[in-house]
Design a protein around this motif. Structure first.
Motif, PDB file in Angstrom:
ATOM      1  N   PRO A  31       0.982  -1.436   0.225  1.00  0.00           N
ATOM      2  CA  PRO A  31      -0.261  -0.152  -0.148  1.00  0.00           C
ATOM      3  C   PRO A  31       0.901   1.604   0.106  1.00  0.00           C
ATOM      4  O   PRO A  31       0.543   2.170   0.124  1.00  0.00           O
ATOM      5  N   PHE A  32       1.910   1.263  -0.349  1.00  0.00           N
ATOM      6  CA  PHE A  32       3.203   2.559  -0.448  1.00  0.00           C
ATOM      7  C   PHE A  32       2.431   2.959  -1.277  1.00  0.00           C
ATOM      8  O   PHE A  32       2.950   1.786  -2.594  1.00  0.00           O
ATOM      9  N   GLY A  33       3.496   4.352  -1.684  1.00  0.00           N
ATOM     10  CA  GLY A  33       3.893   4.529  -2.981  1.00  0.00           C
ATOM     11  C   GLY A  33       2.250   5.396  -3.345  1.00  0.00           C
ATOM     12  O   GLY A  33       2.024   5.802  -3.133  1.00  0.00           O
ATOM     13  N   GLY A  34       2.605   5.939  -4.742  1.00  0.00           N
ATOM     14  CA  GLY A  34       1.706   6.461  -5.531  1.00  0.00           C
ATOM     15  C   GLY A  34       1.750   7.749  -6.373  1.00  0.00           C
ATOM     16  O   GLY A  34       2.737   6.956  -7.228  1.00  0.00           O
ATOM     17  N   PRO A  35       1.039   8.744  -7.326  1.00  0.00           N
ATOM     18  CA  PRO A  35       1.200   8.905  -8.384  1.00  0.00           C
ATOM     19  C   PRO A  35       2.387   9.529  -8.606  1.00  0.00           C
ATOM     20  O   PRO A  35       2.610   9.657  -9.700  1.00  0.00           O
ATOM     21  N   VAL A  36       2.852   9.850  -7.334  1.00  0.00           N
ATOM     22  CA  VAL A  36       4.578  10.645  -7.772  1.00  0.00           C
ATOM     23  C   VAL A  36       5.243   9.178  -8.202  1.00  0.00           C
ATOM     24  O   VAL A  36       6.731   9.869  -8.928  1.00  0.00           O
ATOM     25  N   ARG A  63      10.676  -6.546   0.351  1.00  0.00           N
ATOM     26  CA  ARG A  63      11.434  -5.227   1.139  1.00  0.00           C
ATOM     27  C   ARG A  63      12.006  -4.653  -0.279  1.00  0.00           C
ATOM     28  O   ARG A  63      10.955  -2.736   0.719  1.00  0.00           O
ATOM     29  N   GLY A  64      12.191  -4.195  -1.282  1.00  0.00           N
ATOM     30  CA  GLY A  64      12.545  -3.775  -1.401  1.00  0.00           C
ATOM     31  C   GLY A  64      11.666  -2.848  -2.612  1.00  0.00           C
ATOM     32  O   GLY A  64      11.295  -1.893  -2.392  1.00  0.00           O
ATOM     33  N   THR A  65      10.264  -3.706  -2.833  1.00  0.00           N
ATOM     34  CA  THR A  65       8.792  -2.865  -2.894  1.00  0.00           C
ATOM     35  C   THR A  65       7.950  -1.310  -1.380  1.00  0.00           C
ATOM     36  O   THR A  65       8.353  -0.924  -1.893  1.00  0.00           O
ATOM     37  N   VAL A  66       8.593  -2.019  -0.496  1.00  0.00           N
ATOM     38  CA  VAL A  66       7.782  -1.256   0.506  1.00  0.00           C
ATOM     39  C   VAL A  66       9.176  -0.276   0.785  1.00  0.00           C
ATOM     40  O   VAL A  66       8.605   1.026   1.043  1.00  0.00           O
ATOM     41  N   TRP A  67       9.983  -0.658   0.409  1.00  0.00           N
ATOM     42  CA  TRP A  67      10.977   0.287   0.576  1.00  0.00           C
ATOM     43  C   TRP A  67      11.155   1.400  -0.335  1.00  0.00           C
ATOM     44  O   TRP A  67      10.890   3.200   0.268  1.00  0.00           O
ATOM     45  N   ALA A 101       9.994   5.251   0.081  1.00  0.00           N
ATOM     46  CA  ALA A 101      10.488   6.644  -0.081  1.00  0.00           C
ATOM     47  C   ALA A 101       9.531   7.899  -1.411  1.00  0.00           C
ATOM     48  O   ALA A 101       9.812   8.329  -0.936  1.00  0.00           O
ATOM     49  N   ALA A 102       9.070   7.142  -1.875  1.00  0.00           N
ATOM     50  CA  ALA A 102       8.548   8.130  -2.538  1.00  0.00           C
ATOM     51  C   ALA A 102       6.864   8.983  -2.150  1.00  0.00           C
ATOM     52  O   ALA A 102       6.480   9.964  -2.187  1.00  0.00           O
ATOM     53  N   ASP A 103       6.557   7.918  -1.138  1.00  0.00           N
ATOM     54  CA  ASP A 103       5.915   8.659   0.228  1.00  0.00           C
ATOM     55  C   ASP A 103       6.581  10.409   0.305  1.00  0.00           C
ATOM     56  O   ASP A 103       5.872  11.047   0.506  1.00  0.00           O
ATOM     57  N   LEU A 104       6.908   9.687   1.184  1.00  0.00           N
ATOM     58  CA  LEU A 104       8.250  10.810   2.056  1.00  0.00           C
ATOM     59  C   LEU A 104       8.572  12.086   0.737  1.00  0.00           C
ATOM     60  O   LEU A 104       7.988  13.207   1.148  1.00  0.00           O
ATOM     61  N   LEU A 105       8.915  11.091  -0.337  1.00  0.00           N
ATOM     62  CA  LEU A 105       9.384  12.212  -1.577  1.00  0.00           C
ATOM     63  C   LEU A 105       8.200  13.187  -1.839  1.00  0.00           C
ATOM     64  O   LEU A 105       7.865  14.552  -1.674  1.00  0.00           O
ATOM     65  N   ALA A 106       6.828  12.938  -1.736  1.00  0.00           N
ATOM     66  CA  ALA A 106       5.131  13.705  -2.318  1.00  0.00           C
ATOM     67  C   ALA A 106       5.042  14.210  -0.958  1.00  0.00           C
ATOM     68  O   ALA A 106       4.556  15.495  -0.808  1.00  0.00           O
ATOM     69  N   ARG A 107       5.383  13.845   0.429  1.00  0.00           N
ATOM     70  CA  ARG A 107       5.229  14.551   1.606  1.00  0.00           C
ATOM     71  C   ARG A 107       5.959  15.956   1.825  1.00  0.00           C
ATOM     72  O   ARG A 107       5.335  16.848   2.376  1.00  0.00           O
ATOM     73  N   THR A 108       7.273  15.977   0.969  1.00  0.00           N
ATOM     74  CA  THR A 108       7.787  16.852   1.313  1.00  0.00           C
ATOM     75  C   THR A 108       8.073  17.515   0.002  1.00  0.00           C
ATOM     76  O   THR A 108       8.015  19.098   0.053  1.00  0.00           O
ATOM     77  N   GLN A 161      15.204  10.200  -0.315  1.00  0.00           N
ATOM     78  CA  GLN A 161      14.300   9.696   0.901  1.00  0.00           C
ATOM     79  C   GLN A 161      14.808   8.092   1.043  1.00  0.00           C
ATOM     80  O   GLN A 161      13.850   8.137   1.965  1.00  0.00           O
ATOM     81  N   LEU A 162      15.450   7.165   0.346  1.00  0.00           N
ATOM     82  CA  LEU A 162      15.681   5.705   0.789  1.00  0.00           C
ATOM     83  C   LEU A 162      16.366   5.693   2.640  1.00  0.00           C
ATOM     84  O   LEU A 162      15.530   5.224   3.562  1.00  0.00           O
ATOM     85  N   GLY A 163      16.992   6.733   3.095  1.00  0.00           N
ATOM     86  CA  GLY A 163      17.877   6.711   3.675  1.00  0.00           C
ATOM     87  C   GLY A 163      16.062   7.185   4.630  1.00  0.00           C
ATOM     88  O   GLY A 163      16.161   6.564   6.086  1.00  0.00           O
ATOM     89  N   PRO A 164      15.829   8.213   4.920  1.00  0.00           N
ATOM     90  CA  PRO A 164      14.663   8.706   5.828  1.00  0.00           C
ATOM     91  C   PRO A 164      14.336   7.413   5.986  1.00  0.00           C
ATOM     92  O   PRO A 164      13.417   7.262   6.733  1.00  0.00           O
ATOM     93  N   ALA A 165      13.565   6.839   4.591  1.00  0.00           N
ATOM     94  CA  ALA A 165      12.474   5.611   4.622  1.00  0.00           C
ATOM     95  C   ALA A 165      12.816   4.929   5.482  1.00  0.00           C
ATOM     96  O   ALA A 165      11.767   4.395   6.034  1.00  0.00           O
ATOM     97  N   LEU A 166      14.117   4.537   5.758  1.00  0.00           N
ATOM     98  CA  LEU A 166      14.001   3.719   7.175  1.00  0.00           C
ATOM     99  C   LEU A 166      14.264   3.831   8.813  1.00  0.00           C
ATOM    100  O   LEU A 166      13.956   2.588   9.007  1.00  0.00           O
TER     101      LEU A 166
END
Length: 473
Positions: A401-406, A437-441, A445-452, A466-471
């Motif tokens: 359920p992670f990620g989105g249109p970004v 794990r790769g798909t969730v990561w 990261a995409a969610d964090l990018l969109a929120r930022t 955003q890969l580091g912050p995502a962890l």
């Protein structure tokens, strides 16, 4: 129910950041039904109002106050008490008048017990909500009203659907896709998804990334964390392999060796010296020629995983030697992009592999992976990319359920392939773990990018930052 309400409020506020954040003076519209879904929506509004003293809420009791079940009634009392003077009860017609404006509409009308047909008043309400132009974000609790085992002819059209504790199977039905919007799973300590028809299905959570955020062993070196070989690139698609290599370098893998057309290798080595770049012979059209296989085999015995495909091109000579390489590989494989060909997949024998197709690529390889709707690749893992990416090893289906249109940009799949390849190189015995794990990561990261940065004015490569912050977030 209180846990669900708080979790729902936090999740909505987080997702609202993709469009600039919820205003402090937000006006909320709560559509409350008789039972638990209505209670969850009311308690979510309570939490949002508590965090925003200037915010206000309009509550529509879709079946009247006398129809409220005890817990839903108590939830209404709480929100009216805690936000005294800021909660207004309105009939639907007044609440949805054209001049009304809302930052958020919470749909808590129907839950899992809904059965079509829908009564006329509810149908009129949902039609008015769907057509109203003054609602900035629409959020459904558990299920958009009208979605269940038998769908109504009118369904709440959500931007996000928040599953509280248990994901209801109807949200995955093809008929509900346009109404569910983006699915979010709020883990309240229950199981994630049932087992309809005997098929195991699960929803992935961010908890799967936990092991990547812990301290690494002090007594380790670069060989401890695997060696990934990446094969890709062509004159026509020179950037894809760079994105994959950069993602692999961020995955935590110890070594990355990249095989690319010889004219590209010097530039790539200067820009990204952390990887070892090997220039390979080219065809006249600029893809890698058959002599590439010998160069790869020189180092294959020292590798722990092999990623093939990003930007590779579709020349017959190139696909021919890729099929031979895949058939003879002594290490687990990740096949992406142009390597997703029926002749390549068909030649794989005993080694583990991960395929990462989007819908179009799946049409090419699906008949090789499935027979009579059963997954026939005993050591294979399929990552079917899409708005809701699904992963299967033939035994269980995992929904992300992670990620989105970004992520709806060229290069998204190249980054995902690099991440999965790097994770597989670190744990070559568990391709399913690397894929999940790769798909969730990638999605986190995409969610964090969109929120930022929002969903629009971004470049796909920014996901790497955003890969580091995502962890750790």
């Amino acid at each position: 129910m209180q846990r669900a309400g708080v979790a729902l409020a936090e999740a909505v506020a987080g997702d609202y950041r993709e469009i600039g954040g919820m205003p402090e003076d937000a006006r909320l519209l709560v559509l409350a039904g008789k039972g638990h879904n209505g209670g969850d929506a009311l308690l979510a509004a309570r939490a949002l109002l508590s965090d925003r003293p200037e915010a206000r809420a309009v509550v529509v009791l879709c079946f009247g106050d006398k129809a409220l079940r005890p817990l839903a009634g108590r939830s209404l009392d709480w929100v009216r008490c805690d936000a005294a003077g800021r909660v207004e009860m309105m009939p639907a017609e007044q609440a949805l008048a054209p001049e009304q404006r809302y930052a958020l509409c919470l749909d808590g009308i129907y839950g899992f017990q809904f059965r079509a047909p829908m009564d006329a008043a509810s149908r009129a309400l949902l039609t008015a909500v769907n057509e109203h132009r003054g609602i900035r974000l629409r959020a459904a609790v558990d299920l958009p009203s009208g979605v269940a085992e038998t769908n109504a002819d009118t369904i709440f059209r959500a931007d996000f659907t928040y599953a509280t504790g248990i994901v209801k199977q109807p949200v995955f039905s093809a008929q509900a896709t346009t109404s569910v919007g983006r699915l979010r799973y709020l883990d309240l300590g229950f199981f994630a998804l049932g087992e309809p028809g005997g098929t195991k299905e699960r929803v992935l959570t961010k908890a799967g990334l936990g092991p990547l955020g812990v301290l690494r062993p002090a007594q380790s070196d670069k060989r401890t964390f695997g060696h990934l070989l990446v094969v890709g690139g062509s004159r026509s698609y020179p950037g894809a392999v760079v994105l994959s290599v950069r993602a692999a370098l961020r995955s935590g893998v110890g070594l990355v060796t990249a095989y690319v057309p010889e004219r590209l290798a010097p530039e790539y080595a200067a820009r990204h010296p952390e990887a070892m770049w090997v220039g390979c012979p080219e065809t006249t059209a600029g893809s890698m020629a058959a002599g590439t296989v010998a160069l790869i085999r020189e180092r294959l015995s020292r590798a722990t995983a092999l990623l093939v495909g990003p930007g590779l091109g579709a020349e017959s000579e190139t696909i021919g030697w890729v099929a031979n390489l895949a058939a003879d590989s002594s290490v687990p494989l990740v096949l992406d992009a142009d390597a997703l060909r029926a002749e390549v997949v068909a030649g794989i024998r005993n080694q583990a592999f991960v395929c990462t197709p989007h819908a179009g690529e799946f049409q090419r390889i699906g008949p090789r992976l499935f027979a009579d709707e059963k997954f026939t690749a005993p050591r294979g893992v399929l990552v079917l990319k899409g708005p809701m990416t699904r992963i299967t090893d033939g035994n269980t289906i995992y929904h992300s359920p992670f990620g989105g249109p970004v992520l709806a940009r060229g290069g998204s799949g190249d980054i995902l392939a690099g991440l999965i390849g790097g994770l597989l190189a670190q744990a070559p015995g568990d391709p399913l773990l690397a894929a999940c794990r790769g798909t969730v990561w990638h999605g986190r990261a995409a969610d964090l990018l969109a929120r930022t940065r929002g969903q629009v004015a971004v470049e796909l490569s920014e996901i790497l930052e955003q890969l580091g912050p995502a962890l750790i977030s």
